[in-house]
Scaffold this motif. Structure first.
Motif, PDB file in Angstrom:
ATOM      1  N   GLN A  41      -7.068  -1.426  47.740  1.00 51.65           N
ATOM      2  CA  GLN A  41      -6.149  -0.390  47.375  1.00 51.65           C
ATOM      3  C   GLN A  41      -6.712   0.675  46.240  1.00 51.65           C
ATOM      4  O   GLN A  41      -6.692   1.831  46.478  1.00 51.65           O
ATOM      5  N   GLU A  42      -7.788   0.085  45.610  1.00 59.13           N
ATOM      6  CA  GLU A  42      -8.520   0.957  44.590  1.00 59.13           C
ATOM      7  C   GLU A  42      -9.317   1.962  45.255  1.00 59.13           C
ATOM      8  O   GLU A  42      -9.526   3.118  44.848  1.00 59.13           O
ATOM      9  N   ILE A  43      -9.905   1.546  46.494  1.00 59.84           N
ATOM     10  CA  ILE A  43     -10.949   2.346  47.008  1.00 59.84           C
ATOM     11  C   ILE A  43      -9.988   3.366  47.711  1.00 59.84           C
ATOM     12  O   ILE A  43     -10.226   4.678  48.086  1.00 59.84           O
ATOM     13  N   PHE A  44      -8.837   2.916  48.367  1.00 59.70           N
ATOM     14  CA  PHE A  44      -8.121   3.899  49.121  1.00 59.70           C
ATOM     15  C   PHE A  44      -7.561   5.086  48.254  1.00 59.70           C
ATOM     16  O   PHE A  44      -7.478   6.058  48.671  1.00 59.70           O
ATOM     17  N   GLU A  45      -7.052   4.731  46.920  1.00 59.18           N
ATOM     18  CA  GLU A  45      -6.552   5.471  46.165  1.00 59.18           C
ATOM     19  C   GLU A  45      -7.728   6.601  45.677  1.00 59.18           C
ATOM     20  O   GLU A  45      -7.464   7.878  45.556  1.00 59.18           O
ATOM     21  N   LYS A  46      -9.091   6.265  45.608  1.00 63.58           N
ATOM     22  CA  LYS A  46     -10.192   7.195  45.280  1.00 63.58           C
ATOM     23  C   LYS A  46     -10.300   8.323  46.291  1.00 63.58           C
ATOM     24  O   LYS A  46     -10.878   9.300  46.067  1.00 63.58           O
ATOM     25  N   LEU A  47     -10.100   7.502  47.740  1.00 59.70           N
ATOM     26  CA  LEU A  47     -10.342   8.695  48.664  1.00 59.70           C
ATOM     27  C   LEU A  47      -9.201   9.419  49.463  1.00 59.70           C
ATOM     28  O   LEU A  47      -9.366  10.192  50.242  1.00 59.70           O
ATOM     29  N   LYS A  48      -8.107   8.878  48.819  1.00 63.08           N
ATOM     30  CA  LYS A  48      -6.853   9.735  49.663  1.00 63.08           C
ATOM     31  C   LYS A  48      -6.943  11.280  49.433  1.00 63.08           C
ATOM     32  O   LYS A  48      -6.008  11.718  50.345  1.00 63.08           O
ATOM     33  N   ASP A  49      -7.304  11.792  48.507  1.00 59.08           N
ATOM     34  CA  ASP A  49      -7.271  13.281  48.351  1.00 59.08           C
ATOM     35  C   ASP A  49      -8.395  14.019  49.215  1.00 59.08           C
ATOM     36  O   ASP A  49      -8.632  15.198  49.198  1.00 59.08           O
ATOM     37  N   ILE A  50      -9.029  13.287  49.951  1.00 53.17           N
ATOM     38  CA  ILE A  50     -10.087  13.946  50.665  1.00 53.17           C
ATOM     39  C   ILE A  50      -9.882  14.481  52.034  1.00 53.17           C
ATOM     40  O   ILE A  50      -9.316  13.532  52.774  1.00 53.17           O
ATOM     41  N   ASN A  51      -9.790  15.726  52.379  1.00 55.65           N
ATOM     42  CA  ASN A  51      -9.031  16.112  53.521  1.00 55.65           C
ATOM     43  C   ASN A  51      -9.897  15.971  54.780  1.00 55.65           C
ATOM     44  O   ASN A  51      -9.396  15.883  55.860  1.00 55.65           O
TER      45      ASN A  51
ATOM     46  N   MET B 178     -20.084   8.223  50.448  1.00 56.67           N
ATOM     47  CA  MET B 178     -19.971   9.316  49.526  1.00 56.67           C
ATOM     48  C   MET B 178     -21.236   9.949  49.737  1.00 56.67           C
ATOM     49  O   MET B 178     -21.394  11.289  49.809  1.00 56.67           O
ATOM     50  N   ARG B 179     -22.259   9.514  49.814  1.00 54.12           N
ATOM     51  CA  ARG B 179     -23.742  10.184  50.144  1.00 54.12           C
ATOM     52  C   ARG B 179     -23.750  10.862  51.361  1.00 54.12           C
ATOM     53  O   ARG B 179     -24.273  12.054  51.720  1.00 54.12           O
ATOM     54  N   VAL B 180     -23.032  10.284  52.256  1.00 52.34           N
ATOM     55  CA  VAL B 180     -23.227  11.042  53.794  1.00 52.34           C
ATOM     56  C   VAL B 180     -22.072  11.626  54.374  1.00 52.34           C
ATOM     57  O   VAL B 180     -22.042  12.338  55.341  1.00 52.34           O
ATOM     58  N   SER B 181     -20.882  11.572  53.441  1.00 48.77           N
ATOM     59  CA  SER B 181     -19.646  12.026  54.004  1.00 48.77           C
ATOM     60  C   SER B 181     -19.452  13.494  54.383  1.00 48.77           C
ATOM     61  O   SER B 181     -18.738  13.935  55.428  1.00 48.77           O
ATOM     62  N   GLN B 182     -20.419  14.499  53.988  1.00 52.12           N
ATOM     63  CA  GLN B 182     -20.167  15.729  54.063  1.00 52.12           C
ATOM     64  C   GLN B 182     -20.973  16.404  55.205  1.00 52.12           C
ATOM     65  O   GLN B 182     -21.671  17.357  55.119  1.00 52.12           O
ATOM     66  N   LYS B 183     -21.009  15.492  56.138  1.00 49.00           N
ATOM     67  CA  LYS B 183     -22.228  15.876  57.221  1.00 49.00           C
ATOM     68  C   LYS B 183     -21.641  16.716  58.595  1.00 49.00           C
ATOM     69  O   LYS B 183     -22.363  16.649  59.305  1.00 49.00           O
TER      70      LYS B 183
ATOM     71  N   VAL C  12     -19.301  15.430  60.711  1.00 43.71           N
ATOM     72  CA  VAL C  12     -18.805  14.704  62.003  1.00 43.71           C
ATOM     73  C   VAL C  12     -17.411  14.138  61.537  1.00 43.71           C
ATOM     74  O   VAL C  12     -17.081  13.710  60.392  1.00 43.71           O
ATOM     75  N   PRO C  13     -16.534  14.042  62.807  1.00 37.36           N
ATOM     76  CA  PRO C  13     -15.439  13.608  62.398  1.00 37.36           C
ATOM     77  C   PRO C  13     -15.513  11.836  62.007  1.00 37.36           C
ATOM     78  O   PRO C  13     -16.194  11.262  62.577  1.00 37.36           O
ATOM     79  N   ILE C  14     -14.830  11.761  60.577  1.00 40.51           N
ATOM     80  CA  ILE C  14     -15.083  10.274  60.025  1.00 40.51           C
ATOM     81  C   ILE C  14     -13.746   9.740  60.002  1.00 40.51           C
ATOM     82  O   ILE C  14     -12.595  10.125  59.266  1.00 40.51           O
ATOM     83  N   ILE C  15     -13.537   8.394  60.243  1.00 38.41           N
ATOM     84  CA  ILE C  15     -12.519   7.498  59.871  1.00 38.41           C
ATOM     85  C   ILE C  15     -13.309   6.590  58.804  1.00 38.41           C
ATOM     86  O   ILE C  15     -14.208   6.034  59.069  1.00 38.41           O
ATOM     87  N   VAL C  16     -12.404   6.513  57.684  1.00 37.07           N
ATOM     88  CA  VAL C  16     -12.829   5.470  56.539  1.00 37.07           C
ATOM     89  C   VAL C  16     -11.889   4.272  56.643  1.00 37.07           C
ATOM     90  O   VAL C  16     -10.577   4.666  56.550  1.00 37.07           O
ATOM     91  N   CYS C  17     -12.134   2.915  56.780  1.00 31.58           N
ATOM     92  CA  CYS C  17     -11.349   1.950  56.562  1.00 31.58           C
ATOM     93  C   CYS C  17     -11.571   1.252  55.608  1.00 31.58           C
ATOM     94  O   CYS C  17     -12.643   0.771  55.285  1.00 31.58           O
ATOM     95  N   THR C  18     -10.535   1.020  54.716  1.00 33.66           N
ATOM     96  CA  THR C  18     -10.617  -0.264  53.622  1.00 33.66           C
ATOM     97  C   THR C  18      -9.284  -0.983  53.533  1.00 33.66           C
ATOM     98  O   THR C  18      -8.141  -0.468  53.985  1.00 33.66           O
ATOM     99  N   SER C  19      -9.388  -2.024  53.177  1.00 34.81           N
ATOM    100  CA  SER C  19      -8.221  -2.875  52.838  1.00 34.81           C
ATOM    101  C   SER C  19      -8.000  -2.883  51.200  1.00 34.81           C
ATOM    102  O   SER C  19      -7.043  -3.517  50.840  1.00 34.81           O
TER     103      SER C  19
ATOM    104  N   SER D  33     -16.606  -2.360  49.577  1.00 39.01           N
ATOM    105  CA  SER D  33     -16.995  -2.745  48.155  1.00 39.01           C
ATOM    106  C   SER D  33     -17.169  -1.260  47.698  1.00 39.01           C
ATOM    107  O   SER D  33     -17.533  -0.242  48.435  1.00 39.01           O
ATOM    108  N   GLU D  34     -17.610  -1.183  46.177  1.00 37.16           N
ATOM    109  CA  GLU D  34     -18.061   0.070  45.506  1.00 37.16           C
ATOM    110  C   GLU D  34     -19.356   0.573  46.270  1.00 37.16           C
ATOM    111  O   GLU D  34     -19.582   1.594  46.207  1.00 37.16           O
TER     112      GLU D  34
END
Length: 123
Positions: A78-88, A62-67, A69-76, A54-55
């Protein structure tokens, strides 16, 4: 070599069941539905997996993503996937796939991630 420890943020614990069964020989998963103390936990884990339903889960990520540690983000979603696809800095994973396909792909990712993490640690 001991089992790797992975922090898993999964508020519904659906993804945890798949990971725990598929990777029980190689990894220990600690599941959290609240990661208030994420920074204090970082030293204990080789990587982190965030399952975003969910949002509000996305905001928590997003609050903790820049810490660092190698991170896998899993979502089903599509709108969330699109928001995150450009984060390297993250490995974005579509968990709408069938279970057997997910296990094979994640096994490849975890093997690669452990190799890279181990190589960086040695240097």
């Amino acid at each position: 070599m001991g089992k790797g420890k992975i922090l898993l943020y999964d508020t519904k614990k659906k993804f945890f069941k798949i990971l725990k069964y598929a990777f029980k020989k190689d990894f220990v998963f600690d599941v959290y539905s609240d990661i208030t103390d994420f920074e204090a936990l970082l030293d204990e884990y080789s990587s982190a997996v965030f399952v975003i339903y969910s949002e509000s889960n996305l905001k928590e990520f997003m609050r903790v993503s820049q810490k660092g540690v190698p991170i896998i983000v899993c979502t089903s979603k599509q709108e969330i996937f699109e928001k995150l696809k450009d984060i390297n800095e993250i490995f974005l994973y579509d968990c709408s796939k069938i279970k057997s396909e997910m296990v094979v792909e994640l096994k490849n990712y975890f093997s690669f991630e452990q190799f890279v993490f181990h190589s960086i640690s040695i240097q």
